[in-house]
Design an enzyme around this catalytic site. Structure first.
Site, PDB file in Angstrom:
ATOM      1  N   LYS A 180      49.378  32.283  36.721  1.00 27.15           N
ATOM      2  CA  LYS A 180      49.800  32.162  38.139  1.00 27.15           C
ATOM      3  C   LYS A 180      48.997  32.034  38.806  1.00 27.15           C
ATOM      4  O   LYS A 180      48.186  32.430  39.274  1.00 27.15           O
ATOM      5  CB  LYS A 180      50.522  33.578  38.560  1.00 27.15           C
ATOM      6  CG  LYS A 180      51.300  33.413  40.089  1.00 27.15           C
ATOM      7  CD  LYS A 180      51.334  34.866  40.908  1.00 27.15           C
ATOM      8  CE  LYS A 180      50.147  34.910  41.483  1.00 27.15           C
ATOM      9  NZ  LYS A 180      49.204  33.704  42.895  1.00 27.15           N
ATOM     10  N   GLY A 226      39.570  38.014  41.222  1.00 27.44           N
ATOM     11  CA  GLY A 226      39.548  38.176  42.820  1.00 27.44           C
ATOM     12  C   GLY A 226      39.299  39.055  43.135  1.00 27.44           C
ATOM     13  O   GLY A 226      38.411  39.450  42.636  1.00 27.44           O
ATOM     14  N   THR A 229      37.981  42.930  45.203  1.00 27.34           N
ATOM     15  CA  THR A 229      38.164  44.314  44.603  1.00 27.34           C
ATOM     16  C   THR A 229      38.960  45.049  44.743  1.00 27.34           C
ATOM     17  O   THR A 229      39.865  45.402  44.387  1.00 27.34           O
ATOM     18  CB  THR A 229      36.806  44.695  44.928  1.00 27.34           C
ATOM     19  OG1 THR A 229      35.673  44.048  44.376  1.00 27.34           O
ATOM     20  CG2 THR A 229      36.766  46.466  44.500  1.00 27.34           C
ATOM     21  N   ALA A 234      42.501  43.960  45.120  1.00 24.22           N
ATOM     22  CA  ALA A 234      43.623  43.546  44.382  1.00 24.22           C
ATOM     23  C   ALA A 234      43.336  44.030  42.814  1.00 24.22           C
ATOM     24  O   ALA A 234      44.102  44.364  42.462  1.00 24.22           O
ATOM     25  CB  ALA A 234      43.890  42.267  44.576  1.00 24.22           C
ATOM     26  N   GLU A 251      37.719  41.026  37.145  1.00 28.34           N
ATOM     27  CA  GLU A 251      36.881  40.166  37.225  1.00 28.34           C
ATOM     28  C   GLU A 251      36.681  40.084  38.613  1.00 28.34           C
ATOM     29  O   GLU A 251      37.250  39.144  39.313  1.00 28.34           O
ATOM     30  CB  GLU A 251      36.135  38.719  36.751  1.00 28.34           C
ATOM     31  CG  GLU A 251      35.200  38.200  36.474  1.00 28.34           C
ATOM     32  CD  GLU A 251      34.615  37.674  37.885  1.00 28.34           C
ATOM     33  OE1 GLU A 251      34.236  37.983  38.598  1.00 28.34           O
ATOM     34  OE2 GLU A 251      35.183  36.448  38.505  1.00 28.34           O
ATOM     35  N   CYS A 278      31.825  34.760  43.838  1.00 27.51           N
ATOM     36  CA  CYS A 278      31.968  36.492  43.658  1.00 27.51           C
ATOM     37  C   CYS A 278      30.339  36.563  43.464  1.00 27.51           C
ATOM     38  O   CYS A 278      29.867  37.111  43.974  1.00 27.51           O
ATOM     39  CB  CYS A 278      32.669  36.668  43.111  1.00 27.51           C
ATOM     40  SG  CYS A 278      32.465  36.169  40.983  1.00 27.51           S
ATOM     41  N   GLU A 298      31.638  42.234  50.754  1.00 23.66           N
ATOM     42  CA  GLU A 298      31.591  40.723  50.606  1.00 23.66           C
ATOM     43  C   GLU A 298      31.742  40.492  51.643  1.00 23.66           C
ATOM     44  O   GLU A 298      33.083  40.164  52.536  1.00 23.66           O
ATOM     45  CB  GLU A 298      32.191  40.646  49.091  1.00 23.66           C
ATOM     46  CG  GLU A 298      32.238  38.992  48.907  1.00 23.66           C
ATOM     47  CD  GLU A 298      33.592  39.819  47.212  1.00 23.66           C
ATOM     48  OE1 GLU A 298      32.451  39.261  46.388  1.00 23.66           O
ATOM     49  OE2 GLU A 298      34.094  39.679  47.291  1.00 23.66           O
TER      50      GLU A 298
END
Length: 485
Positions: free
Chosen positions: A178, A230, A232, A234, A252, A286, A386
């Site tokens: 997805k 994606g 943190t 989520a 990750e 990231c 972030e």
């Protein structure tokens, strides 16, 4: 080039969507729609998972030898290599990555991953016999984990999807991908190449959809493992769902990495290095080293040099070769980054370069001026959260012990660097900073080595034999009756 699509790739065919809902892919440079693709629904996800489930439970793919799967993936790799330029252009068009970065990393690096995983798979211990502690022999097998849901982000879409799909396929899994709604176009090209490579029906399936539909995929009872890259936030949600179902997952997630500049470091090398590791992919990475830790005696010198570098960066059309900083992926991301710039100023940090407002010469697009703050305290929001944009924070430290303490004083632990003329001193720092990856006078990702994070930066590893093993379950087969006396 017409990038519009009307179907999904499910069960080895280009399948019509269940609804007429559409995702509009908007250029972050022109703010114009560049493509329309179907928006997947829960019904489309159910269809894709059912296809992957049949392919795993009844199809040939998991029952092939590793060598047979390697041969098919190698065919895909050769097809992919011939389309690197097309893939780079598609990614720059859909999400705004500078074309130079796309040609360097957005398409070649995924292909390099495939080649690395092929080499790893050829030498992987798919099954091995060992002597048992009770005197009998034991056969230990790596078997495929099952149906995998692969969910990549928009910032490096092929890089992150390849790190999931290829090891899953080599392990004998089947996959439902997805892609992010901002960047579905590259996965259509990927699906075309998989179809041409000759995978059996249902082994790999692609459904573009929004985040709400993605929740259906994560929670689907037909999925055995979720592989996600994606945010943190989520990742926490996905981890909670998978934990409740005892479903395997690898996550990750985010980072707030620190570059430690020791006093003996060459300033020119530091600035050139941070130009890449600090501002890579327009700061939308990231692993970006956005906290720059400098001794108080060199703080202003380094901050000013970074400010001069940032002010000179070419900001503009991502498809222009001269561009070094492209737009943010979406207007919401532009507003988010500009909000953090305002926060940094209100917190008392000194603005060395950049700031709010559009870069010079641009009157449209979701752009942010490359920004450097000095005099940042590690407790400020711009040092702790972030930002995911071209914003660096220069933080002073007292001594090396203090630098390591500040680097570790973070919710995250994904990446980092140390800059020094003394390799041994750099290695000592590298061993003490709690991150999953680290560089001494450089930063890269070697696909033979595991990649992932400590703390809130994630769970599990990608790349290397460790990344391939994430898509297997271990089975012990007892071959002989031990002598129990």
């Amino acid at each position: 080039m017409n990038l519009d699509r009307e179907t999904f790739y499910i069960d080895g065919t280009w399948a019509a969507p269940a609804t007429d809902a559409v995702l509009e892919v908007v250029s972050p440079h022109s703010e114009e729609v560049v493509a329309r693709v179907p928006a997947g629904s829960r019904a489309d996800i159910d269809t894709a998972v059912a296809a992957a489930r049949r392919a795993f439970d009844e199809g040939p793919w998991p029952r092939m030898t590793p060598e047979e799967r390697i041969e098919v993936v190698a065919t895909f790799s050769a097809l992919y290599a011939a389309r690197l330029g097309d893939m780079a252009e598609v990614i720059s068009t859909e999400m705004g990555s500078p074309i130079t970065f796309s040609n360097l990393a957005q398409s070649p690096a995924p292909w390099m991953q495939v080649e690395a995983f092929l080499g790893i798979a050829r030498g992987f211990p798919w099954e091995a016999t060992r002597p048992g502690a009770l005197g009998g022999d034991v056969l230990v097998r790596h078997e495929p984990v099952g149906v995998v849901a692969a969910i990549p982000p928009w910032n490096v879409p092929q890089f992150t999807v390849m790190s999931k799909v290829v090891p899953a396929l080599l392990a004998g899994c089947t996959v439902v991908v997805k892609p992010a709604p901002e960047s579905p176009l590259d996965c259509y090209l990927m699906a075309e190449l998989f179809a041409e490579a000759g995978l059996p029906p249902g082994v790999v399936n692609f459904v573009a959809a929004g985040r709400e539909v993605g929740e259906r995929l994560v929670a689907h009872p037909g999925v055995d493992k979720v592989a996600f890259t994606g945010s943190t936030a989520a990742g926490r949600r996905i981890g909670a769902v998978c934990g409740e179902q005892l479903k395997r997952c690898s996550l990750e997630l985010g980072g707030k990495s620190a570059a430690i500049v020791l006093d003996d470091a060459d300033l020119d090398a530091v600035v050139e290095g941070l130009k890449f590791v600090g501002f890579m992919n327009s700061g939308q990475a990231c692993v970006a080293q956005t906290r720059v830790l400098v001794s108080r005696s060199r703080h202003d010198e380094v901050a000013d040099a970074l400010g001069e570098m940032a002010a000179a960066l070419v900001v503009g059309d991502p498809l222009e070769e001269a561009t070094e900083i492209g737009p943010m992926v979406a207007q919401r991301q532009q507003e988010r980054v500009r909000g953090y710039i305002g926060t940094g100023q209100s917190e008392g940090a000194r603005l060395v370069a950049g700031g709010d407002g559009m870069p010079e010469g641009l009157d449209r697009g979701w752009y942010v001026r490359p920004t450097v703050f000095a005099g940042v305290d590690n407790g400020m929001r711009i040092a702790r959260e972030e930002i995911f944009g071209p914003v660096l924070s220069v933080i002073g430290y007292d001594d090396v012990e203090d630098a390591v303490r500040i680097a570790n004083d973070s919710d995250y632990g994904l990446a980092g660097t140390v800059w020094t003329a003394d390799q041994d001193a750099g290695l000592d720092v590298a061993r003490r900073v709690r991150t999953g990856t680290y560089g001494v006078n450089t930063y890269t990702m070697d696909f033979a080595a595991p990649f992932g994070g400590f703390k809130a930066s994630g769970i599990g590893r990608e790349f290397g034999p460790e990344g391939l093993a994430q898509y297997t379950e271990l089975k012990s087969v007892y071959l002989t009756v031990p002598d129990l006396g």
